[in-house]
Design a protein around this motif. Structure first.
Motif, PDB file in Angstrom:
ATOM      1  N   ALA A  63      34.772 -37.544 -14.260  1.00  0.00           N
ATOM      2  CA  ALA A  63      36.577 -37.577 -13.758  1.00  0.00           C
ATOM      3  C   ALA A  63      36.712 -37.326 -12.244  1.00  0.00           C
ATOM      4  O   ALA A  63      37.833 -37.541 -11.622  1.00  0.00           O
ATOM      5  N   GLY A  64      35.558 -36.450 -11.856  1.00  0.00           N
ATOM      6  CA  GLY A  64      35.861 -36.113 -10.128  1.00  0.00           C
ATOM      7  C   GLY A  64      36.108 -34.720 -10.144  1.00  0.00           C
ATOM      8  O   GLY A  64      36.126 -34.132  -9.224  1.00  0.00           O
ATOM      9  N   LYS A  65      35.971 -33.795 -11.206  1.00  0.00           N
ATOM     10  CA  LYS A  65      36.112 -32.563 -11.341  1.00  0.00           C
ATOM     11  C   LYS A  65      35.295 -31.647 -10.411  1.00  0.00           C
ATOM     12  O   LYS A  65      35.495 -30.758  -9.690  1.00  0.00           O
ATOM     13  N   SER A  66      33.866 -31.823 -10.474  1.00  0.00           N
ATOM     14  CA  SER A  66      32.789 -31.243  -9.765  1.00  0.00           C
ATOM     15  C   SER A  66      32.877 -31.479  -8.238  1.00  0.00           C
ATOM     16  O   SER A  66      32.686 -30.710  -7.397  1.00  0.00           O
ATOM     17  N   THR A  67      33.136 -32.797  -7.894  1.00  0.00           N
ATOM     18  CA  THR A  67      33.403 -33.125  -6.780  1.00  0.00           C
ATOM     19  C   THR A  67      34.650 -32.448  -6.147  1.00  0.00           C
ATOM     20  O   THR A  67      34.445 -32.071  -4.874  1.00  0.00           O
ATOM     21  N   LEU A  68      35.761 -32.325  -6.458  1.00  0.00           N
ATOM     22  CA  LEU A  68      36.739 -31.457  -6.228  1.00  0.00           C
ATOM     23  C   LEU A  68      36.496 -30.261  -6.100  1.00  0.00           C
ATOM     24  O   LEU A  68      36.861 -29.435  -5.013  1.00  0.00           O
ATOM     25  N   PHE A  69      35.642 -29.388  -6.791  1.00  0.00           N
ATOM     26  CA  PHE A  69      35.057 -27.969  -6.733  1.00  0.00           C
ATOM     27  C   PHE A  69      34.407 -27.825  -5.470  1.00  0.00           C
ATOM     28  O   PHE A  69      34.452 -27.042  -4.681  1.00  0.00           O
ATOM     29  N   ASN A  70      33.472 -28.910  -5.323  1.00  0.00           N
ATOM     30  CA  ASN A  70      32.754 -28.874  -3.979  1.00  0.00           C
ATOM     31  C   ASN A  70      33.367 -29.045  -2.692  1.00  0.00           C
ATOM     32  O   ASN A  70      33.268 -28.584  -1.598  1.00  0.00           O
ATOM     33  N   PRO A  84      32.946 -24.899   7.201  1.00  0.00           N
ATOM     34  CA  PRO A  84      31.688 -24.841   6.231  1.00  0.00           C
ATOM     35  C   PRO A  84      31.805 -23.713   4.979  1.00  0.00           C
ATOM     36  O   PRO A  84      32.632 -22.964   5.083  1.00  0.00           O
ATOM     37  N   ALA A  85      31.017 -23.900   4.061  1.00  0.00           N
ATOM     38  CA  ALA A  85      31.119 -23.053   2.865  1.00  0.00           C
ATOM     39  C   ALA A  85      30.851 -21.597   3.125  1.00  0.00           C
ATOM     40  O   ALA A  85      31.697 -20.876   2.765  1.00  0.00           O
ATOM     41  N   THR A  86      30.293 -21.441   4.228  1.00  0.00           N
ATOM     42  CA  THR A  86      30.174 -19.938   4.730  1.00  0.00           C
ATOM     43  C   THR A  86      31.587 -19.343   4.948  1.00  0.00           C
ATOM     44  O   THR A  86      31.690 -18.260   4.748  1.00  0.00           O
ATOM     45  N   ARG A  87      31.942 -20.020   6.001  1.00  0.00           N
ATOM     46  CA  ARG A  87      33.190 -19.505   6.532  1.00  0.00           C
ATOM     47  C   ARG A  87      34.437 -19.248   5.444  1.00  0.00           C
ATOM     48  O   ARG A  87      35.042 -18.505   5.343  1.00  0.00           O
ATOM     49  N   ARG A  88      34.301 -20.360   4.333  1.00  0.00           N
ATOM     50  CA  ARG A  88      35.267 -20.253   3.469  1.00  0.00           C
ATOM     51  C   ARG A  88      34.893 -19.088   2.419  1.00  0.00           C
ATOM     52  O   ARG A  88      35.945 -18.575   1.990  1.00  0.00           O
ATOM     53  N   CYS A  89      33.828 -18.568   2.194  1.00  0.00           N
ATOM     54  CA  CYS A  89      33.362 -17.620   1.423  1.00  0.00           C
ATOM     55  C   CYS A  89      33.837 -16.521   2.242  1.00  0.00           C
ATOM     56  O   CYS A  89      34.425 -15.513   1.569  1.00  0.00           O
ATOM     57  N   ALA A  90      33.810 -16.204   3.501  1.00  0.00           N
ATOM     58  CA  ALA A  90      34.107 -15.177   4.251  1.00  0.00           C
ATOM     59  C   ALA A  90      35.858 -15.060   3.955  1.00  0.00           C
ATOM     60  O   ALA A  90      36.421 -13.922   4.179  1.00  0.00           O
ATOM     61  N   ALA A 100      35.037 -18.006  -3.550  1.00  0.00           N
ATOM     62  CA  ALA A 100      33.784 -17.799  -4.272  1.00  0.00           C
ATOM     63  C   ALA A 100      33.695 -18.865  -5.447  1.00  0.00           C
ATOM     64  O   ALA A 100      34.835 -19.196  -5.970  1.00  0.00           O
ATOM     65  N   ARG A 101      32.396 -19.013  -5.713  1.00  0.00           N
ATOM     66  CA  ARG A 101      32.386 -20.030  -6.848  1.00  0.00           C
ATOM     67  C   ARG A 101      31.021 -19.784  -7.651  1.00  0.00           C
ATOM     68  O   ARG A 101      30.127 -18.880  -7.059  1.00  0.00           O
ATOM     69  N   THR A 102      31.129 -20.238  -8.991  1.00  0.00           N
ATOM     70  CA  THR A 102      29.811 -20.143  -9.666  1.00  0.00           C
ATOM     71  C   THR A 102      29.372 -21.678  -9.966  1.00  0.00           C
ATOM     72  O   THR A 102      30.067 -22.484  -9.354  1.00  0.00           O
ATOM     73  N   TYR A 103      28.195 -22.042 -10.435  1.00  0.00           N
ATOM     74  CA  TYR A 103      27.570 -23.146 -10.678  1.00  0.00           C
ATOM     75  C   TYR A 103      27.576 -23.421 -12.162  1.00  0.00           C
ATOM     76  O   TYR A 103      26.983 -22.500 -12.702  1.00  0.00           O
ATOM     77  N   GLN A 104      27.332 -24.737 -12.428  1.00  0.00           N
ATOM     78  CA  GLN A 104      27.213 -25.239 -13.900  1.00  0.00           C
ATOM     79  C   GLN A 104      25.753 -24.896 -14.233  1.00  0.00           C
ATOM     80  O   GLN A 104      25.587 -24.378 -15.452  1.00  0.00           O
ATOM     81  N   VAL A 105      25.058 -24.998 -13.399  1.00  0.00           N
ATOM     82  CA  VAL A 105      23.648 -24.487 -13.930  1.00  0.00           C
ATOM     83  C   VAL A 105      23.460 -23.357 -12.876  1.00  0.00           C
ATOM     84  O   VAL A 105      23.413 -23.517 -11.429  1.00  0.00           O
TER      85      VAL A 105
END
Length: 243
Positions: free
Chosen positions: A43-50, A74-80, A84-89
Protein backbone atom coordinates in the motif's frame (compact mmCIF):
# COMPACT_ATOMS: atom_id res chain seq x y z
CA UNK A 1 0.98 24.87 9.89
CA UNK A 2 -1.21 24.91 12.99
CA UNK A 3 0.64 24.74 16.30
CA UNK A 4 -1.28 21.50 16.97
CA UNK A 5 0.22 19.87 13.86
CA UNK A 6 3.62 18.28 14.45
CA UNK A 7 4.08 16.65 11.04
CA UNK A 8 2.48 17.29 7.67
CA UNK A 9 3.07 15.72 4.28
CA UNK A 10 1.73 17.77 1.38
CA UNK A 11 0.98 16.02 -1.93
CA UNK A 12 3.98 13.72 -1.45
CA UNK A 13 4.79 11.43 -4.36
CA UNK A 14 7.63 8.92 -4.57
CA UNK A 15 8.49 7.11 -7.77
CA UNK A 16 10.93 4.23 -8.27
CA UNK A 17 11.36 4.25 -12.04
CA UNK A 18 7.92 3.46 -13.42
CA UNK A 19 6.53 2.38 -10.03
CA UNK A 20 4.63 4.98 -8.03
CA UNK A 21 4.88 3.89 -4.38
CA UNK A 22 3.17 7.00 -2.96
CA UNK A 23 0.99 9.37 -4.96
CA UNK A 24 -0.10 12.80 -3.68
CA UNK A 25 -0.14 11.67 -0.04
CA UNK A 26 -1.25 14.43 2.33
CA UNK A 27 -1.49 13.59 6.02
CA UNK A 28 -1.34 15.52 9.27
CA UNK A 29 -0.06 14.21 12.59
CA UNK A 30 -1.28 16.00 15.71
CA UNK A 31 0.96 16.55 18.71
CA UNK A 32 0.45 13.99 21.45
CA UNK A 33 -1.54 11.45 19.46
CA UNK A 34 -1.02 7.82 18.50
CA UNK A 35 -1.69 7.56 14.78
CA UNK A 36 -2.10 4.21 13.08
CA UNK A 37 -0.96 3.82 9.48
CA UNK A 38 -2.62 0.72 8.07
CA UNK A 39 -3.34 -0.91 4.74
CA UNK A 40 -2.67 -4.04 2.68
CA UNK A 41 0.80 -5.18 1.67
CA UNK A 42 2.16 -2.94 -1.07
CA UNK A 43 0.00 0.00 0.00
CA UNK A 44 3.00 2.31 0.40
CA UNK A 45 3.22 2.42 4.19
CA UNK A 46 6.92 1.61 4.46
CA UNK A 47 7.76 4.07 1.68
CA UNK A 48 5.89 6.82 3.50
CA UNK A 49 7.77 5.96 6.71
CA UNK A 50 11.06 6.21 4.82
CA UNK A 51 10.04 9.55 3.35
CA UNK A 52 9.18 10.96 6.77
CA UNK A 53 12.39 9.62 8.35
CA UNK A 54 14.56 10.84 5.49
CA UNK A 55 15.74 7.50 4.08
CA UNK A 56 14.09 8.57 0.81
CA UNK A 57 13.43 12.02 -0.60
CA UNK A 58 10.09 12.63 -2.32
CA UNK A 59 9.91 12.86 -6.08
CA UNK A 60 7.49 15.73 -5.56
CA UNK A 61 5.57 17.32 -2.71
CA UNK A 62 6.84 18.56 0.64
CA UNK A 63 7.17 17.52 4.28
CA UNK A 64 6.95 19.87 7.26
CA UNK A 65 7.94 19.00 10.82
CA UNK A 66 7.49 21.16 13.89
CA UNK A 67 6.98 24.28 11.82
CA UNK A 68 9.80 23.89 9.30
CA UNK A 69 10.27 22.40 5.85
CA UNK A 70 12.36 19.22 6.09
CA UNK A 71 11.74 17.93 2.54
CA UNK A 72 15.40 17.97 1.53
CA UNK A 73 17.00 17.20 4.90
CA UNK A 74 18.92 13.93 5.36
CA UNK A 75 17.90 11.39 8.00
CA UNK A 76 20.62 12.49 10.43
CA UNK A 77 19.33 16.07 10.47
CA UNK A 78 15.76 14.90 10.94
CA UNK A 79 16.83 12.75 13.86
CA UNK A 80 18.52 15.75 15.44
CA UNK A 81 15.27 17.72 15.00
CA UNK A 82 13.30 15.02 16.81
CA UNK A 83 12.23 12.24 14.42
CA UNK A 84 13.17 8.70 15.47
CA UNK A 85 12.17 5.35 14.02
CA UNK A 86 12.32 1.61 14.48
CA UNK A 87 12.66 -0.96 11.71
CA UNK A 88 10.41 -3.85 10.78
CA UNK A 89 13.47 -6.12 10.94
CA UNK A 90 15.47 -5.09 14.03
CA UNK A 91 18.83 -3.51 13.20
CA UNK A 92 20.83 -4.05 16.36
CA UNK A 93 24.59 -4.23 16.83
CA UNK A 94 24.71 -7.85 17.96
CA UNK A 95 28.34 -7.81 19.14
CA UNK A 96 27.57 -4.92 21.51
CA UNK A 97 25.65 -5.01 24.77
CA UNK A 98 22.10 -3.77 25.12
CA UNK A 99 23.36 -0.73 27.02
CA UNK A 100 25.89 0.09 24.30
CA UNK A 101 23.19 -0.20 21.62
CA UNK A 102 20.99 2.31 23.42
CA UNK A 103 23.97 4.60 24.01
CA UNK A 104 24.28 4.88 20.22
CA UNK A 105 20.94 6.68 20.28
CA UNK A 106 22.00 8.71 23.31
CA UNK A 107 24.96 10.22 21.43
CA UNK A 108 22.47 12.19 19.31
CA UNK A 109 21.90 14.44 22.34
CA UNK A 110 24.97 13.87 24.52
CA UNK A 111 28.60 14.48 23.59
CA UNK A 112 30.19 12.49 26.41
CA UNK A 113 30.04 8.74 27.02
CA UNK A 114 29.12 9.35 30.66
CA UNK A 115 26.06 11.43 29.75
CA UNK A 116 25.00 9.05 26.96
CA UNK A 117 25.34 6.09 29.35
CA UNK A 118 23.22 7.77 32.00
CA UNK A 119 20.54 8.62 29.44
CA UNK A 120 20.63 5.05 28.09
CA UNK A 121 20.21 3.59 31.58
CA UNK A 122 17.13 5.76 32.13
CA UNK A 123 15.65 4.59 28.82
CA UNK A 124 16.35 0.96 29.67
CA UNK A 125 14.48 1.41 32.92
CA UNK A 126 11.58 3.08 31.09
CA UNK A 127 11.33 0.27 28.55
CA UNK A 128 11.77 -2.59 31.03
CA UNK A 129 15.13 -3.72 29.69
CA UNK A 130 17.34 -2.83 32.66
CA UNK A 131 18.05 -6.45 33.54
CA UNK A 132 19.51 -7.05 30.06
CA UNK A 133 21.82 -3.99 30.08
CA UNK A 134 25.01 -6.08 30.09
CA UNK A 135 23.71 -8.78 27.74
CA UNK A 136 25.09 -9.07 24.22
CA UNK A 137 22.32 -8.04 21.86
CA UNK A 138 22.76 -11.22 19.79
CA UNK A 139 21.53 -13.20 22.79
CA UNK A 140 18.19 -11.40 23.09
CA UNK A 141 14.88 -13.00 22.21
CA UNK A 142 12.99 -11.54 19.19
CA UNK A 143 10.52 -9.64 21.45
CA UNK A 144 13.45 -8.19 23.41
CA UNK A 145 15.12 -7.09 20.18
CA UNK A 146 11.95 -5.27 19.14
CA UNK A 147 11.84 -3.51 22.50
CA UNK A 148 15.52 -2.62 22.13
CA UNK A 149 14.67 -0.92 18.81
CA UNK A 150 12.19 1.26 20.68
CA UNK A 151 14.69 1.96 23.46
CA UNK A 152 17.44 3.06 21.06
CA UNK A 153 15.00 5.35 19.26
CA UNK A 154 13.79 6.84 22.55
CA UNK A 155 17.39 7.54 23.58
CA UNK A 156 17.52 10.15 20.79
CA UNK A 157 14.86 12.08 22.78
CA UNK A 158 12.39 12.35 19.88
CA UNK A 159 9.30 14.48 19.47
CA UNK A 160 7.96 11.97 16.93
CA UNK A 161 8.46 8.20 17.15
CA UNK A 162 7.82 6.07 14.04
CA UNK A 163 7.12 2.44 14.97
CA UNK A 164 7.32 -0.10 12.15
CA UNK A 165 5.41 -3.27 13.12
CA UNK A 166 6.82 -3.48 16.64
CA UNK A 167 3.87 -5.66 17.77
CA UNK A 168 3.86 -8.08 14.83
CA UNK A 169 4.78 -11.66 15.65
CA UNK A 170 4.39 -11.28 19.41
CA UNK A 171 2.33 -13.53 21.67
CA UNK A 172 -0.82 -11.93 23.15
CA UNK A 173 0.93 -11.28 26.48
CA UNK A 174 4.01 -9.82 24.76
CA UNK A 175 1.81 -7.65 22.57
CA UNK A 176 -0.05 -6.33 25.61
CA UNK A 177 3.26 -5.30 27.17
CA UNK A 178 4.09 -3.55 23.91
CA UNK A 179 0.77 -1.69 23.96
CA UNK A 180 1.42 -0.53 27.52
CA UNK A 181 4.88 0.73 26.52
CA UNK A 182 3.50 2.68 23.55
CA UNK A 183 0.93 4.33 25.81
CA UNK A 184 3.68 5.28 28.27
CA UNK A 185 5.66 6.79 25.39
CA UNK A 186 2.66 8.92 24.41
CA UNK A 187 2.05 9.87 28.05
CA UNK A 188 5.68 11.05 28.20
CA UNK A 189 4.80 13.64 25.55
CA UNK A 190 6.06 11.84 22.46
CA UNK A 191 3.84 11.65 19.38
CA UNK A 192 3.62 8.17 17.85
CA UNK A 193 2.95 7.03 14.28
CA UNK A 194 2.80 3.26 13.93
CA UNK A 195 2.49 0.83 11.06
CA UNK A 196 0.82 -2.35 12.23
CA UNK A 197 -1.09 -5.29 10.74
CA UNK A 198 -2.59 -6.76 13.90
CA UNK A 199 -5.94 -4.97 13.74
CA UNK A 200 -7.26 -6.35 17.04
CA UNK A 201 -4.34 -4.69 18.80
CA UNK A 202 -3.82 -1.47 16.88
CA UNK A 203 -7.39 -0.22 16.57
CA UNK A 204 -8.10 0.00 20.33
CA UNK A 205 -4.68 1.65 20.79
CA UNK A 206 -4.63 4.45 18.22
CA UNK A 207 -6.43 7.79 18.42
CA UNK A 208 -6.77 8.04 14.63
CA UNK A 209 -6.12 5.76 11.69
CA UNK A 210 -5.04 6.51 8.13
CA UNK A 211 -5.53 3.80 5.52
CA UNK A 212 -3.25 3.65 2.50
CA UNK A 213 -4.07 1.63 -0.60
CA UNK A 214 -2.11 1.52 -3.85
CA UNK A 215 0.03 4.41 -2.64
CA UNK A 216 -2.79 6.84 -1.89
CA UNK A 217 -4.81 7.78 1.18
CA UNK A 218 -8.00 5.71 1.11
CA UNK A 219 -9.53 6.82 4.42
CA UNK A 220 -8.75 8.77 7.57
CA UNK A 221 -10.58 9.14 10.87
CA UNK A 222 -11.35 7.49 14.17
CA UNK A 223 -10.73 3.73 14.32
CA UNK A 224 -14.46 3.06 14.60
CA UNK A 225 -15.23 5.10 11.50
CA UNK A 226 -12.38 3.67 9.47
CA UNK A 227 -13.28 0.02 10.04
CA UNK A 228 -16.85 0.74 8.92
CA UNK A 229 -15.80 2.51 5.73
CA UNK A 230 -16.99 0.43 2.74
CA UNK A 231 -13.87 1.33 0.72
CA UNK A 232 -11.60 0.12 3.55
CA UNK A 233 -13.58 -3.09 3.94
CA UNK A 234 -13.33 -3.77 0.22
CA UNK A 235 -9.63 -2.95 -0.16
CA UNK A 236 -8.19 -4.19 3.12
CA UNK A 237 -10.45 -5.79 5.72
CA UNK A 238 -12.49 -8.00 3.40
CA UNK A 239 -16.20 -8.82 3.23
CA UNK A 240 -15.84 -11.25 6.12
CA UNK A 241 -15.12 -8.26 8.39
CA UNK A 242 -18.26 -6.49 7.13
CA UNK A 243 -20.33 -9.52 8.03
Amino acid sequence: MSIDILLETIDVTRRFGGLVANRDVSIRVHRGEILGLIGPNGAGKSTLFNLIAGAYLPTSGSIRFDGRDITELPATRRCALGIARTYQVPRSFDSMTVLENVMVGGFVRHASSKAARLAALQVLDFTGLSRTAGTLTGELTPPEKRRLEVARALATEPKLLLLDEVLTGLTPSEAQLGVELIRRVRDAGITVVMVEHVMQIVMPLVDRAIVLNLGTVLASGSPADVVRDPAVISAYLGTRHAA
